[in-house]
Design a protein around this motif. Structure first.
Motif, PDB file in Angstrom:
ATOM      1  N   ALA A 115      15.363  -9.365  -0.369  1.00 16.55           N
ATOM      2  CA  ALA A 115      16.451 -10.114  -1.300  1.00 16.55           C
ATOM      3  C   ALA A 115      15.844 -10.639  -2.512  1.00 16.55           C
ATOM      4  O   ALA A 115      16.609 -10.570  -3.242  1.00 16.55           O
ATOM      5  CB  ALA A 115      16.955 -11.066  -0.218  1.00 16.55           C
ATOM      6  N   GLU A 116      14.607 -10.761  -2.406  1.00 18.27           N
ATOM      7  CA  GLU A 116      14.002 -11.291  -3.848  1.00 18.27           C
ATOM      8  C   GLU A 116      14.021 -10.223  -4.895  1.00 18.27           C
ATOM      9  O   GLU A 116      13.696 -10.579  -5.903  1.00 18.27           O
ATOM     10  CB  GLU A 116      12.873 -12.358  -3.586  1.00 18.27           C
ATOM     11  N   LEU A 117      14.007  -9.065  -4.407  1.00 16.20           N
ATOM     12  CA  LEU A 117      13.497  -7.964  -5.216  1.00 16.20           C
ATOM     13  C   LEU A 117      14.879  -7.759  -5.915  1.00 16.20           C
ATOM     14  O   LEU A 117      15.973  -8.009  -5.778  1.00 16.20           O
ATOM     15  CB  LEU A 117      13.116  -6.582  -4.450  1.00 16.20           C
ATOM     16  N   SER A 118      14.629  -6.965  -7.284  1.00 14.91           N
ATOM     17  CA  SER A 118      15.676  -6.466  -7.976  1.00 14.91           C
ATOM     18  C   SER A 118      16.386  -5.119  -7.361  1.00 14.91           C
ATOM     19  O   SER A 118      15.692  -4.639  -6.488  1.00 14.91           O
ATOM     20  CB  SER A 118      15.209  -5.841  -9.247  1.00 14.91           C
ATOM     21  N   ASP A 119      17.602  -4.817  -7.778  1.00 12.66           N
ATOM     22  CA  ASP A 119      18.120  -3.464  -7.287  1.00 12.66           C
ATOM     23  C   ASP A 119      17.291  -2.215  -7.381  1.00 12.66           C
ATOM     24  O   ASP A 119      17.242  -1.673  -6.368  1.00 12.66           O
ATOM     25  CB  ASP A 119      19.579  -3.434  -7.916  1.00 12.66           C
ATOM     26  N   GLU A 120      16.661  -2.271  -8.628  1.00 13.16           N
ATOM     27  CA  GLU A 120      16.008  -1.095  -8.782  1.00 13.16           C
ATOM     28  C   GLU A 120      14.821  -1.134  -7.909  1.00 13.16           C
ATOM     29  O   GLU A 120      14.340   0.177  -7.563  1.00 13.16           O
ATOM     30  CB  GLU A 120      15.374  -1.247 -10.341  1.00 13.16           C
ATOM     31  N   GLU A 121      14.180  -2.339  -7.753  1.00 14.25           N
ATOM     32  CA  GLU A 121      12.863  -2.281  -6.761  1.00 14.25           C
ATOM     33  C   GLU A 121      13.293  -1.823  -5.423  1.00 14.25           C
ATOM     34  O   GLU A 121      12.443  -1.249  -4.558  1.00 14.25           O
ATOM     35  CB  GLU A 121      12.482  -3.661  -6.651  1.00 14.25           C
ATOM     36  N   ARG A 122      14.585  -2.197  -4.771  1.00 13.00           N
ATOM     37  CA  ARG A 122      14.974  -2.007  -3.686  1.00 13.00           C
ATOM     38  C   ARG A 122      15.124  -0.417  -3.480  1.00 13.00           C
ATOM     39  O   ARG A 122      15.019   0.138  -2.458  1.00 13.00           O
ATOM     40  CB  ARG A 122      16.226  -2.640  -3.223  1.00 13.00           C
ATOM     41  N   HIS A 123      15.578   0.208  -4.590  1.00 15.29           N
ATOM     42  CA  HIS A 123      15.999   1.510  -4.643  1.00 15.29           C
ATOM     43  C   HIS A 123      14.598   2.376  -4.513  1.00 15.29           C
ATOM     44  O   HIS A 123      14.411   3.283  -3.690  1.00 15.29           O
ATOM     45  CB  HIS A 123      16.692   1.983  -5.967  1.00 15.29           C
ATOM     46  N   VAL A 124      13.651   1.813  -5.085  1.00 15.82           N
ATOM     47  CA  VAL A 124      12.214   2.469  -5.125  1.00 15.82           C
ATOM     48  C   VAL A 124      11.693   2.326  -3.774  1.00 15.82           C
ATOM     49  O   VAL A 124      11.295   3.518  -3.143  1.00 15.82           O
ATOM     50  CB  VAL A 124      11.316   1.621  -6.001  1.00 15.82           C
ATOM     51  N   LEU A 125      11.711   1.294  -3.160  1.00 14.76           N
ATOM     52  CA  LEU A 125      11.342   1.387  -1.658  1.00 14.76           C
ATOM     53  C   LEU A 125      12.383   2.050  -0.587  1.00 14.76           C
ATOM     54  O   LEU A 125      11.706   2.712   0.286  1.00 14.76           O
ATOM     55  CB  LEU A 125      11.593  -0.164  -1.140  1.00 14.76           C
ATOM     56  N   SER A 126      13.446   2.078  -0.920  1.00 13.19           N
ATOM     57  CA  SER A 126      14.444   2.967  -0.077  1.00 13.19           C
ATOM     58  C   SER A 126      13.747   4.418  -0.154  1.00 13.19           C
ATOM     59  O   SER A 126      13.831   5.215   0.855  1.00 13.19           O
ATOM     60  CB  SER A 126      15.901   2.903  -0.568  1.00 13.19           C
ATOM     61  N   GLU A 127      13.927   4.821  -1.292  1.00 11.20           N
ATOM     62  CA  GLU A 127      13.228   6.269  -1.327  1.00 11.20           C
ATOM     63  C   GLU A 127      11.822   6.419  -0.921  1.00 11.20           C
ATOM     64  O   GLU A 127      11.557   7.621  -0.364  1.00 11.20           O
ATOM     65  CB  GLU A 127      13.347   6.579  -2.919  1.00 11.20           C
ATOM     66  N   ALA A 128      10.990   5.315  -1.361  1.00 14.39           N
ATOM     67  CA  ALA A 128       9.536   5.327  -0.554  1.00 14.39           C
ATOM     68  C   ALA A 128       9.568   5.447   1.027  1.00 14.39           C
ATOM     69  O   ALA A 128       8.737   6.353   1.497  1.00 14.39           O
ATOM     70  CB  ALA A 128       8.893   4.214  -0.971  1.00 14.39           C
ATOM     71  N   ALA A 129      10.492   4.840   1.530  1.00 12.54           N
ATOM     72  CA  ALA A 129      10.590   4.675   2.955  1.00 12.54           C
ATOM     73  C   ALA A 129      10.784   6.225   3.481  1.00 12.54           C
ATOM     74  O   ALA A 129      10.008   6.578   4.625  1.00 12.54           O
ATOM     75  CB  ALA A 129      11.579   3.852   3.452  1.00 12.54           C
ATOM     76  N   GLU A 130      11.830   6.999   2.763  1.00 10.24           N
ATOM     77  CA  GLU A 130      11.886   8.341   3.293  1.00 10.24           C
ATOM     78  C   GLU A 130      10.781   9.131   3.189  1.00 10.24           C
ATOM     79  O   GLU A 130      10.392   9.863   3.974  1.00 10.24           O
ATOM     80  CB  GLU A 130      13.032   8.856   2.551  1.00 10.24           C
ATOM     81  N   ILE A 131      10.153   8.944   1.983  1.00 14.64           N
ATOM     82  CA  ILE A 131       8.984   9.854   1.508  1.00 14.64           C
ATOM     83  C   ILE A 131       7.715   9.655   2.499  1.00 14.64           C
ATOM     84  O   ILE A 131       7.138  10.540   3.114  1.00 14.64           O
ATOM     85  CB  ILE A 131       8.395   9.800   0.350  1.00 14.64           C
ATOM     86  N   ILE A 132       7.498   8.203   3.023  1.00 15.35           N
ATOM     87  CA  ILE A 132       6.455   7.916   3.607  1.00 15.35           C
ATOM     88  C   ILE A 132       6.835   8.409   5.173  1.00 15.35           C
ATOM     89  O   ILE A 132       5.976   8.882   5.833  1.00 15.35           O
ATOM     90  CB  ILE A 132       6.439   6.406   3.834  1.00 15.35           C
ATOM     91  N   GLU A 133       8.106   8.462   5.927  1.00 15.95           N
ATOM     92  CA  GLU A 133       8.178   8.637   6.992  1.00 15.95           C
ATOM     93  C   GLU A 133       8.115  10.412   7.107  1.00 15.95           C
ATOM     94  O   GLU A 133       7.535  10.633   8.004  1.00 15.95           O
ATOM     95  CB  GLU A 133       9.771   8.842   7.340  1.00 15.95           C
ATOM     96  N   ARG A 134       8.461  10.893   6.075  1.00 14.74           N
ATOM     97  CA  ARG A 134       8.227  12.331   5.893  1.00 14.74           C
ATOM     98  C   ARG A 134       6.711  12.893   6.146  1.00 14.74           C
ATOM     99  O   ARG A 134       6.183  13.635   6.766  1.00 14.74           O
ATOM    100  CB  ARG A 134       8.709  13.200   4.665  1.00 14.74           C
ATOM    101  N   MET A 135       5.925  12.022   5.248  1.00  9.63           N
ATOM    102  CA  MET A 135       4.397  12.340   5.465  1.00  9.63           C
ATOM    103  C   MET A 135       3.812  11.898   6.920  1.00  9.63           C
ATOM    104  O   MET A 135       3.103  12.508   7.479  1.00  9.63           O
ATOM    105  CB  MET A 135       3.800  11.282   4.405  1.00  9.63           C
ATOM    106  N   ALA A 136       4.545  10.570   7.192  1.00 15.89           N
ATOM    107  CA  ALA A 136       3.901  10.425   8.679  1.00 15.89           C
ATOM    108  C   ALA A 136       4.210  11.402   9.747  1.00 15.89           C
ATOM    109  O   ALA A 136       3.509  11.333  10.615  1.00 15.89           O
ATOM    110  CB  ALA A 136       4.569   8.890   8.990  1.00 15.89           C
ATOM    111  N   ALA A 137       5.298  11.959   9.511  1.00 16.99           N
ATOM    112  CA  ALA A 137       5.818  12.846  10.597  1.00 16.99           C
ATOM    113  C   ALA A 137       4.880  14.198  10.378  1.00 16.99           C
ATOM    114  O   ALA A 137       5.040  15.123  11.445  1.00 16.99           O
ATOM    115  CB  ALA A 137       7.274  13.206  10.399  1.00 16.99           C
ATOM    116  N   HIS A 138       4.074  14.486   9.435  1.00 18.55           N
ATOM    117  CA  HIS A 138       3.647  15.826   9.303  1.00 18.55           C
ATOM    118  C   HIS A 138       2.578  16.022  10.319  1.00 18.55           C
ATOM    119  O   HIS A 138       1.651  15.029  10.818  1.00 18.55           O
ATOM    120  CB  HIS A 138       2.685  15.497   7.980  1.00 18.55           C
ATOM    121  N   GLY A 139       2.613  17.216  10.902  1.00 19.06           N
ATOM    122  CA  GLY A 139       1.671  17.460  11.864  1.00 19.06           C
ATOM    123  C   GLY A 139       0.240  16.886  11.732  1.00 19.06           C
ATOM    124  O   GLY A 139      -0.602  17.228  12.275  1.00 19.06           O
TER     125      GLY A 139
END
Lengths: 164, 164
Positions: A140-164
């Motif tokens: 909640a302390e972050l800016s909208d833009e920063e939350r956006h970055v984290l939201s996209e990063a979470a997706e990318i990280i999940e994809r990497m972590a799921a990699h065989g």
DNA sequence: TATTGTTATACTCTATAACTATA
DNA sequence: TATAGTTATAGAGTATAACAATA
């Protein structure tokens, strides 16, 4: 001035990213920075919920069952990226709490089906969000833009972590 | 169509972020998604370097010493966000490997100064990058834009994790 | 004989509580 | 008495190896 360089360092591929030449003061590779960030946030998250009823690992398994539906212990271990014996313990703990239940596999006597119970589903839907107090405050302390970055990063990280 | 909503769920602040209305299929809060992503990547990173000589925690401490210079065990524990007894063990292991060394505090006999040794500095500079093999491969598979997102996310996450 | 899962065991990371040494 | 650090101990999370049951 975006610049990405993939170079051979010590015979290994190193990926660096600098969005701006003026930002290259931090010489650490993206891999190093991302690893440190993940290790430290993980530590905070674990410490933050020391007194909660479910561990991060248990919540993760419960979330997967909720997202993907019932499955065998082996499938759940694979989805979570842990070894079967580790998942045995997680399932046992969740079963003890009546958040999941086992039923025999319809055609293969060696396997079992692990399913969310009604309380388990309630936990995922209602309780998990409430457990995020510390992280929610930080977000909640972050800016909208920063939350956006984290939201996209979470997706990318999940994809990497799921990699065989 | 960016949309951020902060709502009261179960009496707690929940931060959600949806960069697009069509993406709201994933109903989980940003906190939940980020937590799962971090827990899972952490697991992968740990497993990936099971046979390495230094643990993620030890590397993290070494990196901090390299970045911030010599300091007392207490200061290092604070920087790393762990309790002093945890840091005692990390320092003991690093000292055993001759990557750090202690010297007495100039004015306070209770304290000590922990400093990187020459081998410790070499490790940070040369070896850590090579240990990132798995993560470097995953990062190399991403697009420039995705790496950019992760680079910024790493910064934001570090800032959140450093929060008192 | 191969596969699924469990049990037994051990190691890492972290914490809290109790202790020691110094201020 | 307060502070810095260590020791002792415990619990979470994970792994590998060995075993049992079923295919």
């Amino acid at each position: 001035m975006a610049a990405v360089s993939s170079s051979q360092g010590q015979g290994r591929l190193i990926v660096r990213y600098a969005k701006d030449v003026s930002e290259t003061a931090d010489e650490r590779s993206l891999a190093s920075r991302l690893r440190l960030a993940v290790v430290r946030l993980n530590r905070r998250l674990r410490a933050q919920r020391a007194s909660a009823d479910l561990s991060l690992t248990q919540i993760s398994a419960l979330s997967t069952l909720h997202k993907c539906g019932s499955m065998t212990p082996g499938q759940l271990a694979a989805k979570e990226g842990v070894q079967p014996p580790s998942m045995t313990r997680v399932i046992a703990a969740l079963e003890e709490l009546s958040y999941v239940e086992r039923s025999p596999h319809p055609t293969d006597g060696r396997q079992a089906i692990v399913a969310l119970t009604e309380p388990g589903r309630d936990y995922v839907l209602a309780t998990i969000s409430r457990r995020e107090a510390w992280l929610d405050l930080r977000l909640a302390e972050l800016s909208d833009e920063e939350r956006h970055v984290l939201s996209e990063a979470a997706e990318i990280i999940e994809r990497m972590a799921a990699h065989g």
